[in-house]
Design a protein around this motif. Structure first.
Motif, mmCIF file in Angstrom:
data_model
loop_
_atom_site.group_PDB
_atom_site.id
_atom_site.type_symbol
_atom_site.label_atom_id
_atom_site.label_comp_id
_atom_site.label_asym_id
_atom_site.label_seq_id
_atom_site.Cartn_x
_atom_site.Cartn_y
_atom_site.Cartn_z
ATOM 1 N N VAL A 158 0.830 -1.207 0.000
ATOM 2 C CA VAL A 158 0.000 0.000 0.000
ATOM 3 C C VAL A 158 0.862 1.253 0.000
ATOM 4 C CG1 VAL A 158 -1.703 1.315 1.327
ATOM 5 C CG2 VAL A 158 -1.949 -1.156 1.077
ATOM 6 N N ILE A 159 1.938 1.239 0.785
ATOM 7 C CA ILE A 159 2.846 2.381 0.879
ATOM 8 C C ILE A 159 4.192 2.000 0.259
ATOM 9 C CG2 ILE A 159 3.946 4.048 2.423
ATOM 10 C CD1 ILE A 159 0.937 4.176 2.555
ATOM 11 N N ARG A 189 15.305 3.411 24.063
ATOM 12 C CA ARG A 189 14.295 4.378 23.631
ATOM 13 C C ARG A 189 14.430 4.639 22.136
ATOM 14 N NH1 ARG A 189 13.307 9.191 27.501
ATOM 15 N NH2 ARG A 189 12.367 7.381 28.560
ATOM 16 N N VAL A 190 13.290 4.606 21.467
ATOM 17 C CA VAL A 190 13.251 4.873 20.027
ATOM 18 C C VAL A 190 12.295 6.033 19.779
ATOM 19 C CG1 VAL A 190 12.683 3.957 17.754
ATOM 20 C CG2 VAL A 190 13.727 2.468 19.462
ATOM 21 N N ILE A 191 12.786 7.075 19.152
ATOM 22 C CA ILE A 191 11.955 8.209 18.765
ATOM 23 C C ILE A 191 11.821 8.180 17.247
ATOM 24 C CG2 ILE A 191 11.730 10.712 18.715
ATOM 25 C CD1 ILE A 191 13.258 10.817 21.335
ATOM 26 N N THR A 192 10.601 8.007 16.790
ATOM 27 C CA THR A 192 10.309 7.910 15.356
ATOM 28 C C THR A 192 9.633 9.190 14.901
ATOM 29 O OG1 THR A 192 9.974 5.522 15.615
ATOM 30 C CG2 THR A 192 9.156 6.520 13.593
ATOM 31 N N ARG A 193 9.944 9.620 13.689
ATOM 32 C CA ARG A 193 9.413 10.887 13.198
ATOM 33 C C ARG A 193 9.067 10.783 11.719
ATOM 34 N NH1 ARG A 193 13.396 15.979 13.304
ATOM 35 N NH2 ARG A 193 14.417 14.642 11.763
ATOM 36 N N LEU A 194 7.890 11.288 11.360
ATOM 37 C CA LEU A 194 7.490 11.431 9.960
ATOM 38 C C LEU A 194 7.300 12.913 9.689
ATOM 39 C CD1 LEU A 194 6.554 9.799 7.351
ATOM 40 C CD2 LEU A 194 4.228 10.381 8.099
ATOM 41 N N VAL A 202 7.009 18.547 11.057
ATOM 42 C CA VAL A 202 6.921 17.188 11.619
ATOM 43 C C VAL A 202 5.446 16.831 11.736
ATOM 44 C CG1 VAL A 202 7.411 15.730 13.608
ATOM 45 C CG2 VAL A 202 9.090 17.431 12.868
ATOM 46 N N LEU A 203 5.044 15.789 11.012
ATOM 47 C CA LEU A 203 3.644 15.386 10.981
ATOM 48 C C LEU A 203 3.283 14.433 12.112
ATOM 49 C CD1 LEU A 203 3.504 14.713 7.146
ATOM 50 C CD2 LEU A 203 2.645 16.742 8.344
ATOM 51 N N TRP A 204 4.243 13.651 12.530
ATOM 52 C CA TRP A 204 3.981 12.661 13.582
ATOM 53 C C TRP A 204 5.302 12.276 14.227
ATOM 54 C CZ3 TRP A 204 5.417 7.241 12.946
ATOM 55 C CH2 TRP A 204 5.088 6.453 14.049
ATOM 56 N N SER A 227 5.155 1.274 10.537
ATOM 57 C CA SER A 227 4.365 0.967 9.345
ATOM 58 C C SER A 227 2.874 0.966 9.650
ATOM 59 C CB SER A 227 4.787 -0.383 8.760
ATOM 60 O OG SER A 227 4.492 -1.452 9.653
ATOM 61 N N THR A 228 2.490 0.549 10.854
ATOM 62 C CA THR A 228 1.069 0.532 11.220
ATOM 63 C C THR A 228 0.482 1.935 11.213
ATOM 64 O OG1 THR A 228 1.323 -1.464 12.568
ATOM 65 C CG2 THR A 228 -0.570 -0.066 13.033
ATOM 66 N N VAL A 229 1.161 2.884 11.856
ATOM 67 C CA VAL A 229 0.634 4.248 11.944
ATOM 68 C C VAL A 229 0.715 4.957 10.595
ATOM 69 C CG1 VAL A 229 0.915 6.507 13.040
ATOM 70 C CG2 VAL A 229 1.177 4.424 14.392
ATOM 71 N N VAL A 230 1.840 4.837 9.907
ATOM 72 C CA VAL A 230 2.006 5.530 8.622
ATOM 73 C C VAL A 230 1.036 4.972 7.588
ATOM 74 C CG1 VAL A 230 3.603 5.982 6.729
ATOM 75 C CG2 VAL A 230 4.396 6.157 9.092
ATOM 76 N N ARG A 231 0.852 3.666 7.560
ATOM 77 C CA ARG A 231 -0.093 3.048 6.620
ATOM 78 C C ARG A 231 -1.502 3.569 6.883
ATOM 79 N NH1 ARG A 231 0.862 -1.630 7.933
ATOM 80 N NH2 ARG A 231 2.142 -2.474 6.241
ATOM 81 N N CYS A 232 -1.884 3.609 8.143
ATOM 82 C CA CYS A 232 -3.211 4.117 8.517
ATOM 83 C C CYS A 232 -3.371 5.566 8.061
ATOM 84 C CB CYS A 232 -3.390 3.988 10.026
ATOM 85 S SG CYS A 232 -4.816 4.886 10.719
#
Length: 574
Positions: A158-159, A189-194, A202-204, A227-232
């Motif tokens: 999908v993405i 700790r993992v900080i993820t950013r889109l 920064v969108l998320w 992938s779960t959040v970005v796909r959604c």
């Protein structure tokens, strides 16, 4: 057996075969792929032997087993399609392609066409990479995370994912996914950013702490979560036919984050911000409805819960007025109608599946839950399988399938799905929770008692002691021990008499008490440990009160237990 022949764990097996971990788990369960389980519980480590896998792959040329992916080749290059010799099928695909091309010009095409976004949208993510900031983290972690994220997005296609150093020029948004990793005490700790590379917004962003002793699992878990959040977010936003400002998409991404982590009122909050900015966005209104679903599920006041469900139905109806094929609205409206109107719920799930199935398989999962509640476990299993086939990265559907298989006496098939749920979940104690909650079903009382001894299992001392006594009683032939265990379980506060207490009482033969505790949770009736409650004189009245008798009569169906000879007495009422 020599060490070089042995492949320890699903990850090694998947690497050897050149496939995803969840794919090889499914092959082991459904296609007879040879794997071995190390003794020590239902969710223990598995291993495979290289020569056995090669022999299994070799097989008969007409046997539809997949070929092992060759080194250095992509999945598409190495795929062996054994049916390609069939001219009729090739001709059929040509017709299908023509239909696909015709459908893609309409705004309400099936779910996979959401990958073709309207102007102003993008379904491509540029992977900038995750930077380890702690010097003791593995040097190869960055590459492993990139590989896992690419694989996670490619599961359904999908993405799209690009590792190009910079996005191509253009006016469409350019979404950049990156992050940092570092140690904090005993955690990683993992900080993820889109972000939108064009605007710099920064969108998320999300921060998650993983157990520090599970560093090898962190890349896969990052990939699953991101992938779960970005796909959604991107696939939902792509249903909107107008350009989206960054602030709009940011709120929708936050909604997705809260929705998939069961944020309740937070889910509803961000969904409302979305429709305030775009009142003509159908999937925004279904997001609002989904928020009401989560709020209603945790509302203990039945009158207040009914009001919340009514508000949720209004939101879903508004979503459907804007797009009658909004399958998310159809599926989630099923959670908002009368909880005992199983006919209405089933009709909505069937409409959702027929409209355009979600890429998460959520409507299949929800329909499976309803089928399980009415005792149709075999049909529920098919829905759970369909959900996993659409998105194998969701631990909930994996766990639901495992439990349904266990309930139908197919415990030998359930293990790989329990393993997959544990592997995908962020809950570091899920393996212990499963051992504790499923012990009365599997008969592995020792594993359940070991899990209960572990202080990391989040449970009150009185519940821990009562459950431990219950499992000890199951392993004992002493009637006094069993009586004392039942008393301890029944003396627990009402808010601690959950599913495990009900099923453990059922396993101990306290059927009347088990039925009383499980009375509002029909999905528990069909567990193996609860078979005795089906013979209780009070069961028909409870089944009637829950709407089960009406559902079975109107739908002309029966629970699976009534399809066998000498079923429980209530079967005569259907």
């Amino acid at each position: 057996m020599v060490d070089s022949q042995r492949l320890d764990g699903w990850k090694s097996i998947a690497t050897f075969l050149g496939r995803e971990r969840t794919t090889v788990i499914r092959w082991a369960n459904e296609r007879g792929m040879p794997v071995h389980r190390v003794p020590g519980g239902r969710t223990g480590t598995v291993y495979a032997v290289r020569s056995e896998l090669d022999d299994w792959l070799a097989g008969d040329l007409d046997d539809p087993k997949p070929a092992r992916q060759a080194e250095g080749k992509t999945k598409d290059q190495s795929l062996v399609w054994r049916s390609a010799r069939r001219p009729a099928l090739v001709a059929g695909l040509s017709v299908l392609f023509a239909i696909v091309m015709a459908l893609t010009v309409t705004p309400v095409a099936s779910w996979w066409f959401r990958a073709i976004p309207p102007a102003g949208h993008s379904m491509l993510v540029y992977l900038s990479g995750f930077r380890p900031l702690s010097t003791d983290l593995p040097l190869a972690m960055r590459e492993r995370i990139n590989a896992e994220i690419t694989a996670a997005f490619n599961i359904d296609g999908v993405i799209g994912v690009s590792t190009a150093p910079k996005p191509e020029t253009g006016t469409a948004p350019a979404y950049l996914l990156d992050g940092v990793i570092y140690r904090v005490g005993d955690s990683i700790r993992v900080i993820t950013r889109l972000s939108n590379e064009r605007s710099g917004v920064v969108l998320w962003s999300d921060s998650v702490d993983y157990p520090g002793d599970q560093v090898s699992k962190v890349p896969h878990k990052i990939a699953v979560d991101a992938s779960t959040v970005v796909r959604c977010g991107l696939s939902g936003a792509a249903t909107y036919r107008k350009s989206l400002p960054d602030s709009f998409l940011s709120n929708y991404m936050q909604y997705c984050q809260q929705y998939w982590s069961y944020g309740g009122s937070k889910t509803l909050h961000f969904a409302r911000l979305v429709v305030a900015a775009a009142p003509d966005f159908s999937w925004g209104w279904s997001a609002v409805g989904n928020g009401f679903v989560q709020v209603a599920l945790v509302e203990h006041d039945s009158r207040r819960a009914a009001i919340i469900r009514a508000e949720g139905r209004q939101a879903e109806d508004r979503a459907l007025a804007l797009d009658h094929n909004n399958s998310e609205a159809l599926a989630h409206k099923a959670y908002l109608v009368d909880p005992h109107d199983w006919i209405a719920q089933e009709a909505l799930f069937k409409r959702a599946i027929a409209a355009k199935p979600l890429d998460c398989g959520c409507e299949h999962y929800g329909y499976g839950l309803k089928l399980e509640s009415v005792g149709r476990l075999k049909a529920a299993i098919e829905q759970y399988r369909a959900a996993i086939d659409m998105l194998a990265l969701w631990p909930d559907s994996q766990l639901a399938l495992a439990r349904a298989l266990e309930a139908t006496g197919r415990g030998d098939q359930a293990g790989p799905y329990f393993d997959a749920a544990i592997d995908l979940s962020n809950d570091a104690n899920l393996d212990r929770s499963i051992a504790m909650s499923e012990g009365m079903e599997t008969g592995d009382y020792a594993a359940a008692m070991t899990a209960l001894r572990n202080p990391q299992l989040r449970i009150s001392k009185e519940s821990r002691d009562a459950l431990f006594a219950g499992y000890g009683a199951l392993a004992s032939a002493d009637t006094q021990v069993k009586t004392k265990a039942r008393q301890m379980l029944l003396s627990l506060p009402k808010d601690q008499q959950g599913d495990s207490v009900a099923t453990l009482l059922g396993a101990l033969g306290a059927n009347g008490e088990a039925l009383q505790i499980a009375g509002r949770k029909p999905w528990l009736f069909w567990r193996r440990s609860m078979h005795g409650v089906l013979n209780e004189p009070a069961f028909p009245a409870i089944a009637r009160e829950l709407g089960l008798i009406s559902y079975w009569k109107i739908s002309h169906t029966k629970p699976d237990v009534c399809l066998k000879d000498h079923g429980p007495p209530f079967c005569q009422m259907i």
